[in-house]
Write a protein that holds these residues in place. Structure first.
Motif, PDB file in Angstrom:
ATOM      1  N   THR A  97     105.842  -7.943  59.794  1.00 34.60           N
ATOM      2  CA  THR A  97     106.394  -8.736  58.693  1.00 34.60           C
ATOM      3  C   THR A  97     106.823 -10.119  59.182  1.00 34.60           C
ATOM      4  O   THR A  97     107.372 -10.233  60.278  1.00 34.60           O
ATOM      5  N   LEU A 135     113.293  -4.266  60.025  1.00 37.63           N
ATOM      6  CA  LEU A 135     112.519  -3.564  61.043  1.00 37.63           C
ATOM      7  C   LEU A 135     113.315  -2.303  61.344  1.00 37.63           C
ATOM      8  O   LEU A 135     114.516  -2.380  61.594  1.00 37.63           O
ATOM      9  N   ASN A 194     105.629  -0.674  55.760  1.00 41.02           N
ATOM     10  CA  ASN A 194     104.532  -1.050  56.654  1.00 41.02           C
ATOM     11  C   ASN A 194     104.502  -0.171  57.902  1.00 41.02           C
ATOM     12  O   ASN A 194     105.526   0.066  58.533  1.00 41.02           O
ATOM     13  N   ILE A 206     111.353  -4.357  51.878  1.00 38.45           N
ATOM     14  CA  ILE A 206     110.325  -4.096  52.895  1.00 38.45           C
ATOM     15  C   ILE A 206     110.956  -3.261  54.004  1.00 38.45           C
ATOM     16  O   ILE A 206     111.960  -3.661  54.602  1.00 38.45           O
ATOM     17  N   GLY A 233     106.981  -5.639  64.732  1.00 39.62           N
ATOM     18  CA  GLY A 233     106.707  -5.272  63.346  1.00 39.62           C
ATOM     19  C   GLY A 233     105.553  -6.070  62.766  1.00 39.62           C
ATOM     20  O   GLY A 233     104.902  -6.838  63.473  1.00 39.62           O
ATOM     21  N   GLN A 276     100.756  -8.485  62.189  1.00 39.32           N
ATOM     22  CA  GLN A 276     101.401  -9.146  61.056  1.00 39.32           C
ATOM     23  C   GLN A 276     100.514  -9.152  59.807  1.00 39.32           C
ATOM     24  O   GLN A 276      99.600  -9.964  59.684  1.00 39.32           O
ATOM     25  N   ASP A 329     109.862  -1.948  57.531  1.00 42.94           N
ATOM     26  CA  ASP A 329     108.782  -2.105  58.507  1.00 42.94           C
ATOM     27  C   ASP A 329     108.973  -1.090  59.630  1.00 42.94           C
ATOM     28  O   ASP A 329     109.910  -1.185  60.421  1.00 42.94           O
TER      29      ASP A 329
END
Ligand code: NAP
Length: 300
Positions: A249, A263, A218, A239, A247, A223, A241
């Motif tokens: 998420t 993150l 991401n 994931i 972040g 979010q 981020d």
């Protein structure tokens, strides 16, 4: 050259060493704050405590990439001194004094507004953000390798956002052999994703597009990876981020579902501090030269 320019470099990490090196090369006069534990001495730069700096003599202030925190405190990796940038310090600089920071926040904005000084946020510039996306991608690859037991090649990767970081991430993961789909909300971004021979999807459809994803990266500072979206992801998925804090998420929900989510801030400073510092240093020195030329031109 920056001869006759007096610059205060206040705080920062290894990236700032490249900035100092370049400023010295260009013959600037440098006051360093927050570097007292740095073994390496820089000829042409003098170390001070913040209260020893005569701000009335300072032409430009260079802050770290992260700027200041919400109380004005500046990160000082090379010192135990607690360093704060205060209004009276900035207010006593010459009127033309410019503050250079990677990013800003409400505190720094308020400070420059109250003192009527100019603030340049280097990471808002396209050139810095695009150059900086290169070490960011390398750091992302490192995390993907460290936190998976499968190759990037052949894996299904979703990249969220086609900004300066998203584009570099998507292109590089595709070049490594991943099947990359990219989520965006603007039609021109969807067109660009198609042109890059990647698979586009509208972010509205994120929950439907994520069910076979191995790695989701991401870059959207909002979010987007909500509980609803994460609930559709396979349990083995990772994931990463990259978006700025906090972040994009729902980390609480990801943990609850047993999905590894991280993150990953400041990757350039972690994986390639020298290059990341040179990126900042090059642009900064160009801006300082322009500033100096302008001032010299304005002098009677
Ligand atoms: P950017 O060029 O501004 O791209 C941001 C992307 O997010 C754009 O595609 C934008 O799309 C999208 N976006 C923003 N708000 C959105 C929303 N509410 N809904 C849907 N899409 C939205 O920024 P960047 O330079 O690529 O940086 C991306 C993030 O990574 C930033 O938070 C930056 O601070 C961070 N960053 C992290 C690292 C690291 O080491 N982790 C390194 C560099 C940057 P639209 O055009 O449609 O708004």
């Amino acid at each position: 050259m920056l001869t006759d320019m007096h610059i205060a470099v206040i705080g920062g990490d290894a990236r700032q060493l490249e900035v100092i090196r370049k400023l010295i090369e260009l013959d600037a006069k440098i006051s360093l704050v927050g570097f007292d534990q740095l073994d390496h001495g820089f000829a042409g730069a003098t170390k001070y405590q913040i209260h020893e700096v005569d701000f009335s003599q300072i032409d430009a202030i260079i802050l770290p990439v992260r700027g200041v925190n919400h109380e004005g405190q500046i990160d000082t990796i090379f010192s135990n001194e607690k360093v704060y940038l205060k209004e009276e310090m900035l207010g006593s600089t010459p009127e033309y004094c410019t503050v250079y920071s990677g990013i800003s926040n409400d505190y720094l904005n308020m400070l420059v507004q109250n003192t009527n000084r100019k603030l340049i946020q280097l990471f808002e510039r396209d050139d810095v953000a695009i150059y900086n996306s290169i070490p960011t991608v390398e750091g992302t690859i490192m995390l993907a390798i460290q936190h998976t037991d499968f190759t990037i090649h052949g894996s299904n990767v979703a990249v969220l956002g086609l900004g300066r970081v998203g584009m570099s991430v998507a292109r590089t993961f595709a070049a490594l052999g991943a099947n990359v789909k990219v989520g965006a909300r603007k039609s021109q971004h969807l067109a660009r994703i198609t042109e890059m021979a990647l698979t586009p999807f509208h972010l509205d459809r994120l929950a439907n597009e994520i069910s076979n994803i191995d790695i989701c990266i991401n870059t959207i500072p909002y979010q987007v990876l909500t509980a609803n979206v994460i609930s559709k992801m396979p349990s083995h998925s990772l994931i990463i981020d990259l978006a700025s804090k906090p972040g994009g998420t729902d980390f609480r929900y990801a943990e609850k579902r047993g999905i590894k989510a991280m993150l990953a801030p400041s990757l350039p400073g972690i994986v390639a501090p020298k290059t990341a510092g040179q990126i900042v240093a090059n642009v900064l020195c160009e801006l300082l030269s322009e500033d100096l030329d302008k001032r010299k031109g304005n002098q009677p």
